[in-house]
Write an enzyme that holds these catalytic residues in place. Structure first.
Site, PDB file in Angstrom:
ATOM      1  N   LYS A   1       0.819  -1.199   0.054  1.00 25.20           N
ATOM      2  CA  LYS A   1      -0.043  -0.032  -0.071  1.00 25.20           C
ATOM      3  C   LYS A   1       0.945   1.236   0.032  1.00 25.20           C
ATOM      4  CE  LYS A   1      -4.066  -2.271   2.360  1.00 25.20           C
ATOM      5  NZ  LYS A   1      -4.889  -2.299   3.585  1.00 25.20           N
TER       6      LYS A   1
ATOM      7  N   ASN B   1      -3.265 -14.729  -4.202  1.00 24.15           N
ATOM      8  CA  ASN B   1      -4.617 -15.305  -3.995  1.00 24.15           C
ATOM      9  C   ASN B   1      -5.480 -14.427  -3.055  1.00 24.15           C
ATOM     10  OD1 ASN B   1      -3.054 -15.412  -1.490  1.00 24.15           O
ATOM     11  ND2 ASN B   1      -3.779 -17.431  -1.223  1.00 24.15           N
ATOM     12  N   PHE B   2      -5.062 -12.982  -3.330  1.00 27.86           N
ATOM     13  CA  PHE B   2      -6.313 -11.766  -2.920  1.00 27.86           C
ATOM     14  C   PHE B   2      -7.560 -12.207  -3.429  1.00 27.86           C
ATOM     15  CE2 PHE B   2      -1.891  -9.678  -2.740  1.00 27.86           C
ATOM     16  CZ  PHE B   2      -1.893  -9.245  -1.642  1.00 27.86           C
TER      17      PHE B   2
ATOM     18  N   ASP C   1      -8.018 -26.034  -0.894  1.00 28.50           N
ATOM     19  CA  ASP C   1      -6.725 -25.081  -0.822  1.00 28.50           C
ATOM     20  C   ASP C   1      -5.638 -26.041  -1.692  1.00 28.50           C
ATOM     21  OD1 ASP C   1      -7.340 -22.831   0.544  1.00 28.50           O
ATOM     22  OD2 ASP C   1      -6.783 -23.533   2.342  1.00 28.50           O
TER      23      ASP C   1
END
Length: 380
Positions: A76, A97-98, A170
């Site tokens: 950020k 994997n956001f 997963d």
């Protein structure tokens, strides 16, 4: 030389699915640089599946991030993002994997990255795909098992749905992401063009069920019924299942009921024919369960195995690891950060040219490679 040596993977993912894909690439020789948030890092560092930790991190983190480097950067922050983009400019593969929408806000989406690096293979995992009513829903393993119908297939008919005893959504998604990335790398070798690989936990678990889903879709929508006794496969008849014996358990796969009746010396079983194996599945299984409790597992195996009937003992991990068959696989390895911080884990299950893909290098401490990578790549 391992097959992926010379390839650079920038891994923005965390938890299990994405890191399991980059783990497999690292096992096969790729250089994997794990991007982590300063101070906290991958949340998996604190995700304990037991009270066991090593050198401040969970054993889960150690096992799934072995043989990687850690670069600390705040995505950020302009400076942190610039440093990561500079790494991506050298990368062959980028993974994340956001949740859908997050990577775009960070300015690290496929369009941005591929414009800078057209040869990059960009892989991403979501929970339920990038669109649709579930796109923003938490992509968590148990939730996906529940929504996909997978948990509903498990357990006996009178039991509630039973989830798998591990994070199967997963791990399958990670395996599928790795497959897609490798396929794109092969294509890039031919065309010079990179590409985008997308998988989701839900799609991976649906694919895992392709056998039974295909039957359902082509059988007039007839819903599979779990058997009331010893259920193991909703579409397979008796004796398919796991049965208690006098001292343990016995797994019986598909086979002739008449042959089984003779081997087990069970006259009542001779009354049933092949069509009965499914139509009267519960009755047959209940009768078998009562019969098999009369003797030990070893007693039954001594009769079934020489006759070629498909069967097996049901092992715990301690019993499995004491067996010569497990020793023959050489399935374990020791990895560590240094001589003081070591742990035992499984190795990569793939052999290349008869060689086992083992490595002693453990998971990195948070940001331990940041300064070295800055110098190596001349990062801002």
């Amino acid at each position: 030389m391992r097959p992926l040596e010379g390839l650079l993977v920038i891994d923005l993912s965390q938890f299990l699915s994405g890191p399991s894909a980059s783990l497999r690439m690292a096992d096969m020789g790729a250089r994997v640089i794990k991007i982590e948030k300063p101070e906290t890092g991958d949340l998996c560092r604190d995700l304990y599946i037991s009270n066991l930790e090593l050198d401040g991190d969970s054993t889960l983190f150690h096992s799934i991030n072995r043989n990687k480097e850690s670069f600390a950067a705040d995505l950020k922050d302009d400076a942190g993002r610039a440093a990561v983009l500079a790494l991506i400019d050298r990368a062959d593969v980028v993974l994340h994997n956001f949740r859908p929408g997050v990577i775009e806000k960070l300015g690290l989406d496929y369009e941005t990255v591929s414009a800078r690096r057209p040869r990059v293979v960009y892989g991403e995992i979501s929970g339920y795909g990038r669109s649709g009513p579930w796109a923003k829903k938490p992509g968590q393993d148990l939730l996906v098992q529940s929504l996909s119908g997978l948990a509903w297939l498990n357990g006996d008919a009178e039991q509630p749905p039973v989830p798998f005893g591990l994070a199967v959504a997963d791990l399958y998604a990670g395996a599928h992401l790795c497959q897609g990335v490798l396929a794109c790398l092969v294509r890039r070798g031919i065309t010079g063009r990179g590409g985008r690989v997308e998988v989701s936990l839900l799609e991976s678990v649906l694919d895992l069920q392709f056998e039974v889903l295909t039957t359902y879709l082509n059988d007039g929508g007839k819903v599979p019924q779990r058997s009331r006794h010893n259920n193991a496969h909703a579409y397979l008849g008796a004796p398919y299942g796991i049965y208690a014996t006098q001292d343990g358990y016995l797994a019986l796969a598909m086979g002739s009921l008449l042959q089984l009746a003779a081997i087990l010396d069970c006259p009542a079983l001779k009354l049933y024919s092949a069509p009965d194996a499914f139509d009267q599945r519960d009755e047959i299984k209940a009768m078998l369960a009562e019969h098999l409790r009369r003797q030990t597992t070893a007693y039954w195996l001594e009769r079934l195995e020489p006759a070629g009937y498909w069967c097996a003992d049901v092992f715990t991990w301690p019993r499995l690891m004491e067996h010569a068959a497990f020793d023959a696989l050489d399935m374990l390895q020791t990895v560590g950060r240094d001589e003081r911080v070591k742990m035992t884990t499984t190795r990569c299950p793939i052999r290349i040219d008869e060689e086992l893909l083992k490595s002693e290098r453990g998971a990195p401490r948070l940001g331990e490679d940041t300064e070295a990578l800055r110098r190596e790549f001349g990062l801002p």
